[in-house]
Design a protein around this motif. Structure first.
Motif, PDB file in Angstrom:
ATOM      1  N   ARG A  46      -4.241   2.349  -8.312  1.00  0.00           N
ATOM      2  CA  ARG A  46      -3.573   2.606  -9.603  1.00  0.00           C
ATOM      3  C   ARG A  46      -2.219   1.994  -9.505  1.00  0.00           C
ATOM      4  O   ARG A  46      -1.655   1.438 -10.469  1.00  0.00           O
ATOM      5  CB  ARG A  46      -3.553   4.063  -9.423  1.00  0.00           C
ATOM      6  CG  ARG A  46      -2.371   4.796 -10.388  1.00  0.00           C
ATOM      7  CD  ARG A  46      -2.497   6.071 -10.665  1.00  0.00           C
ATOM      8  NE  ARG A  46      -2.266   6.951  -9.607  1.00  0.00           N
ATOM      9  CZ  ARG A  46      -1.090   7.292  -9.178  1.00  0.00           C
ATOM     10  NH1 ARG A  46      -0.008   6.581  -9.671  1.00  0.00           N
ATOM     11  NH2 ARG A  46      -0.706   8.003  -7.833  1.00  0.00           N
ATOM     12  N   LEU A  47      -1.563   1.992  -8.320  1.00  0.00           N
ATOM     13  CA  LEU A  47      -0.241   1.270  -8.436  1.00  0.00           C
ATOM     14  C   LEU A  47      -0.310  -0.141  -8.886  1.00  0.00           C
ATOM     15  O   LEU A  47       0.686  -0.490  -9.595  1.00  0.00           O
ATOM     16  CB  LEU A  47       0.539   1.569  -7.117  1.00  0.00           C
ATOM     17  CG  LEU A  47       0.687   2.759  -6.751  1.00  0.00           C
ATOM     18  CD1 LEU A  47       1.255   2.916  -5.296  1.00  0.00           C
ATOM     19  CD2 LEU A  47       1.673   3.753  -7.583  1.00  0.00           C
TER      20      LEU A  47
ATOM     21  N   GLU B   2      -2.273  -1.432 -10.952  1.00  0.00           N
ATOM     22  CA  GLU B   2      -2.684  -1.349 -12.041  1.00  0.00           C
ATOM     23  C   GLU B   2      -1.250  -1.369 -12.914  1.00  0.00           C
ATOM     24  O   GLU B   2      -0.974  -1.985 -13.844  1.00  0.00           O
ATOM     25  CB  GLU B   2      -3.293  -0.286 -12.568  1.00  0.00           C
ATOM     26  CG  GLU B   2      -4.975  -0.597 -12.328  1.00  0.00           C
ATOM     27  CD  GLU B   2      -5.730  -1.249 -13.520  1.00  0.00           C
ATOM     28  OE1 GLU B   2      -5.250  -1.182 -14.685  1.00  0.00           O
ATOM     29  OE2 GLU B   2      -6.598  -2.138 -13.040  1.00  0.00           O
ATOM     30  N   GLU B   3      -0.538  -0.580 -12.559  1.00  0.00           N
ATOM     31  CA  GLU B   3       0.783  -0.026 -13.140  1.00  0.00           C
ATOM     32  C   GLU B   3       1.818  -1.355 -13.038  1.00  0.00           C
ATOM     33  O   GLU B   3       2.953  -1.121 -13.695  1.00  0.00           O
ATOM     34  CB  GLU B   3       1.496   1.292 -12.443  1.00  0.00           C
ATOM     35  CG  GLU B   3       0.690   2.452 -12.720  1.00  0.00           C
ATOM     36  CD  GLU B   3       1.083   3.615 -11.917  1.00  0.00           C
ATOM     37  OE1 GLU B   3       0.333   4.709 -12.293  1.00  0.00           O
ATOM     38  OE2 GLU B   3       1.776   3.808 -11.189  1.00  0.00           O
ATOM     39  N   ARG B   4       1.462  -2.276 -12.184  1.00  0.00           N
ATOM     40  CA  ARG B   4       2.636  -3.338 -12.140  1.00  0.00           C
ATOM     41  C   ARG B   4       4.157  -3.258 -11.846  1.00  0.00           C
ATOM     42  O   ARG B   4       4.823  -3.340 -12.550  1.00  0.00           O
ATOM     43  CB  ARG B   4       2.358  -4.173 -13.424  1.00  0.00           C
ATOM     44  CG  ARG B   4       0.993  -4.786 -13.502  1.00  0.00           C
ATOM     45  CD  ARG B   4       1.199  -5.861 -14.618  1.00  0.00           C
ATOM     46  NE  ARG B   4       1.883  -7.087 -14.340  1.00  0.00           N
ATOM     47  CZ  ARG B   4       1.416  -7.909 -13.425  1.00  0.00           C
ATOM     48  NH1 ARG B   4       0.105  -8.075 -13.210  1.00  0.00           N
ATOM     49  NH2 ARG B   4       2.417  -9.096 -13.468  1.00  0.00           N
ATOM     50  N   HIS B   5       4.155  -2.704 -10.859  1.00  0.00           N
ATOM     51  CA  HIS B   5       5.427  -2.077 -10.186  1.00  0.00           C
ATOM     52  C   HIS B   5       5.995  -3.494  -9.771  1.00  0.00           C
ATOM     53  O   HIS B   5       5.502  -4.356  -9.483  1.00  0.00           O
ATOM     54  CB  HIS B   5       5.452  -1.186  -9.204  1.00  0.00           C
ATOM     55  CG  HIS B   5       4.805   0.249  -9.652  1.00  0.00           C
ATOM     56  ND1 HIS B   5       5.713   1.019 -10.178  1.00  0.00           N
ATOM     57  CD2 HIS B   5       3.781   0.481  -9.678  1.00  0.00           C
ATOM     58  CE1 HIS B   5       5.074   2.152 -10.660  1.00  0.00           C
ATOM     59  NE2 HIS B   5       3.837   1.781 -10.202  1.00  0.00           N
TER      60      HIS B   5
ATOM     61  N   ASP C 265      11.578  -2.123 -10.358  1.00  0.00           N
ATOM     62  CA  ASP C 265      11.476  -0.658  -9.920  1.00  0.00           C
ATOM     63  C   ASP C 265      10.669  -0.809  -8.532  1.00  0.00           C
ATOM     64  O   ASP C 265      10.266  -1.822  -8.058  1.00  0.00           O
ATOM     65  CB  ASP C 265      10.689   0.197 -10.749  1.00  0.00           C
ATOM     66  CG  ASP C 265       9.074  -0.436 -10.641  1.00  0.00           C
ATOM     67  OD1 ASP C 265       8.990  -1.498 -10.728  1.00  0.00           O
ATOM     68  OD2 ASP C 265       8.226   0.592 -10.795  1.00  0.00           O
TER      69      ASP C 265
END
Ligand code: S3P
Length: 189
Positions: free
Chosen positions: A86-87, A89-92, A48
């Motif tokens: 935050r991004l 953390e979200e591991r994109h 993603d």
């Protein structure tokens, strides 16, 4: 218009993709093509993609020019720091950051620790040409874009240079830059 085909085989791409275990985080000045290249890169490695500037606008429910105009740059930077944390953390798979993000010490440390930072470098002339197509960048509305970009390049280059990977943005199709990033990441890992 036909889509430009990558100059690398599918097998080679999946071999490299399997080795990538942290988000690829694109850094560099406005106009280097972080968002476009990032999208292509993500589609190559079938992951993603997220654009930090879009995420900031979504979180604030305002456009970046509106945030700058109403609250000023320091407020924008605070939001940028929080959103990028935050991004991360979200591991994109692939994250494109705004041009000033990597200058912030906390954001830079986080990206260097939890991601693979890739500096897309580019000649100022090309940046002037590319950024002149849109007026969505408040920092370039404050004077002569060439002078501003030259100054920002000088100020920020020592920070961008801390990224372990540096790729020169090509004048040609963004797909070529995406492939160059993949090959540079493979060589670095
Ligand atoms: C900025 C770059 C912009 C955006 C904001 C500030 C900068 O992002 O975050 O206008 O400080 O260089 P792009 O690099 O995606 O244009």
């Amino acid at each position: 218009m036909t889509e430009h085909q990558p100059s690398i085989s599918d097998t080679e791409i999946s071999r490299i993709a399997q080795r990538i275990d942290q988000p690829l985080v694109l850094v560099g000045l406005m106009g280097v093509g972080k968002s476009t290249v990032g999208r292509k890169l993500a589609s190559l490695i079938k992951s993603d993609f997220v654009d930090a500037d879009d995420a900031i606008e979504k979180a604030a429910q305002m456009s970046i020019p509106e945030i700058f105009a109403q609250f000023g740059e320091p407020h924008f930077r605070d939001g940028e720091r929080r959103v990028i944390a935050r991004l991360m953390e979200e591991r994109h798979g692939v994250i494109a950051t705004g041009g000033g993000a990597f200058v912030d010490p906390d954001t830079r440390a986080l990206i260097l620790e939890r991601g693979i930072a890739v500096w897309i470098d580019c000649a100022i002339e090309t940046l002037v040409e590319r950024t002149s197509r849109r007026n969505t960048r408040p920092l370039l509305q404050q004077g002569d874009p060439r002078e501003i970009l030259t100054r920002l390049y000088e100020e920020r280059q020592p920070f961008y240079a801390q990224a372990p990977i540096r790729v020169q943005s090509m004048d040609g199709p963004h797909m070529d830059t995406a492939v160059a990033i993949l090959e540079a990441v493979d060589a670095w890992l």
